[in-house]
Write a protein that holds these residues in place. Structure first.
Motif, PDB file in Angstrom:
ATOM      1  N   VAL A 213       3.642  -2.219   0.484  1.00  0.00           N
ATOM      2  CA  VAL A 213       3.224  -1.906   1.863  1.00  0.00           C
ATOM      3  C   VAL A 213       2.985  -3.254   2.537  1.00  0.00           C
ATOM      4  N   LEU A 214       3.835  -3.606   3.511  1.00  0.00           N
ATOM      5  CA  LEU A 214       3.846  -4.985   4.001  1.00  0.00           C
ATOM      6  C   LEU A 214       4.040  -5.055   5.512  1.00  0.00           C
ATOM      7  N   SER A 215       3.527  -6.130   6.098  1.00  0.00           N
ATOM      8  CA  SER A 215       3.853  -6.440   7.496  1.00  0.00           C
ATOM      9  C   SER A 215       5.326  -6.836   7.541  1.00  0.00           C
ATOM     10  N   THR A 216       5.886  -6.991   8.737  1.00  0.00           N
ATOM     11  CA  THR A 216       7.309  -7.358   8.785  1.00  0.00           C
ATOM     12  C   THR A 216       7.526  -8.755   8.197  1.00  0.00           C
ATOM     13  N   GLY A 217       6.556  -9.648   8.428  1.00  0.00           N
ATOM     14  CA  GLY A 217       6.674 -10.990   7.833  1.00  0.00           C
ATOM     15  C   GLY A 217       6.586 -10.898   6.312  1.00  0.00           C
ATOM     16  N   ILE A 239      14.682  -5.358  11.972  1.00  0.00           N
ATOM     17  CA  ILE A 239      14.386  -6.347  10.927  1.00  0.00           C
ATOM     18  C   ILE A 239      15.559  -6.511   9.947  1.00  0.00           C
ATOM     19  N   ILE A 240      16.407  -5.499   9.873  1.00  0.00           N
ATOM     20  CA  ILE A 240      17.520  -5.536   8.914  1.00  0.00           C
ATOM     21  C   ILE A 240      18.427  -6.745   9.216  1.00  0.00           C
ATOM     22  N   TYR A 241      18.585  -7.071  10.502  1.00  0.00           N
ATOM     23  CA  TYR A 241      19.421  -8.212  10.894  1.00  0.00           C
ATOM     24  C   TYR A 241      18.923  -9.487  10.213  1.00  0.00           C
TER      25      TYR A 241
END
Ligand code: 13P
Ligand code: SF4
Length: 306
Positions: A213-217, A239-241
């Motif tokens: 479970v994580l932030s986008t960073g 974010i996939i990019y």
């Protein structure tokens, strides 16, 4: 088309230099916006960068509360925000007025606000947090009762990691709650070797089935460090990019293609150029609110990443 794009990017980059500007970009932004960034990151990384940059102008590519946070931290800088319509629906689910009323009902509670809030709401809060440090922020508090605004799901996730009593606010992120537990079970069958990482804005049922479970960073860091070659990604698809660009040998599978934040897609290179040319629109937080909001944001920055 290629030539037009190259010309556009060249204009942005040369104007950026002339204006002494820095381009800060959130992980959900369009790929072409990410490609011209000085820094791409999560809300915490963007705030940390805004606080330390010596640029005179910040071109902020994200949603409104993020640009406001930059203005809270850097009142002497011009914070350009290329599309004023790029708001965050979750941030709009709490207003300063409603928060003041709730505080009267809960006089002993310490107020923790998610960074996804307006400057006015931050000004009414004791401390701010992001998805990267919410647990650490709550654990740092000498408080028995905490009112957590506005994301009920991030608040619930934090409550599973602490003994402190957390009172939730009924806010949520419309894109993230589209992710269903069945999406995880289906993709785990298809990719049995894959690790599943989800954002804490997802529902508790989804979080319960994830590996991380994580932030986008946090997701970007985890993707680089893990030995897993396949990752199922439970957050906004932008974010996939970045994940694919930084990890060409790994496979990234969106948990759901429907997790799109339309507000995050409003900023385009064309709008960035106009913004740098005209030096508008600008986000500026009134000083009285800014000072109170800054106290909550500074306390969070002292704690850093969780
Ligand atoms: P991060 O701080 O994890 O990038 O999250 C921001 C956001 O708006 C998530 O929906
Ligand atoms: Fe707000 Fe959700 Fe969009 Fe993030 S993804 S900016 S929380 S609506």
């Amino acid at each position: 088309m290629e030539n037009r794009n190259a010309e556009l990017i060249e204009k942005i980059l040369s104007l950026k230099q002339r204006r002494k500007a820095v381009i800060l970009v959130h992980n959900y932004q369009l790929g072409e916006v990410q490609d011209i960034a000085d820094f791409v990151g999560d809300s915490l990384g963007l705030s940390q960068n805004a606080a330390k940059t010596d640029a005179e102008v910040i071109v902020f590519c994200g949603v409104h509360f993020m640009a406001e946070t930059a203005s809270i931290l850097c009142p002497e800088k011009t914070v350009l925000f290329p599309d004023m319509d790029a708001g965050c629906p979750m941030a709009d689910m709490v207003t300063a007025e409603r928060l003041r009323q709730r505080k009267k009902e809960l006089p002993g509670a310490t107020v923790v606000c998610y960074v996804n809030t307006s400057a006015e709401v931050k000004a009414e809060s004791d401390i701010c947090c992001t998805s990267a440090n919410a647990v650490k922020v709550v654990e740092s508090l000498d408080a028995k009762e905490i009112l957590f605004v506005p994301d009920q799901y991030l608040g619930h996730y934090v409550s599973t990691k602490t003994d402190k009593k957390i009172i939730l606010w009924p806010g949520f992120c419309p894109p993230h709650i589209r992710i269903q537990p069945q999406d995880i079970t289906r993709l785990r069958r298809e990719y049995p070797q894959a690790k599943v990482m989800v954002h804490p804005e997802c529902s508790p049922e989804v979080i319960a089935l994830a590996d991380e479970v994580l932030s986008t960073g946090g997701m970007c860091r985890f993707a680089q460090q893990t030995e897993a070659n396949e990752l199922i990604v439970g957050t906004e698809v932008g974010i996939i990019y970045r994940l694919r660009k930084e990890n060409p040998g790994k496979k990234f599978i969106p948990l759901s293609e429907q997790v799109i934040c339309p507000h995050m897609k409003l900023i385009t290179p064309e709008k960035m150029l106009w913004s740098l040319e005209e030096m508008t629109p600008e986000v500026k937080v009134p000083e009285e609110i800014r000072l109170k909001a800054k106290a909550a944001v500074d306390k969070m920055l002292e704690i850093g990443r969780g």
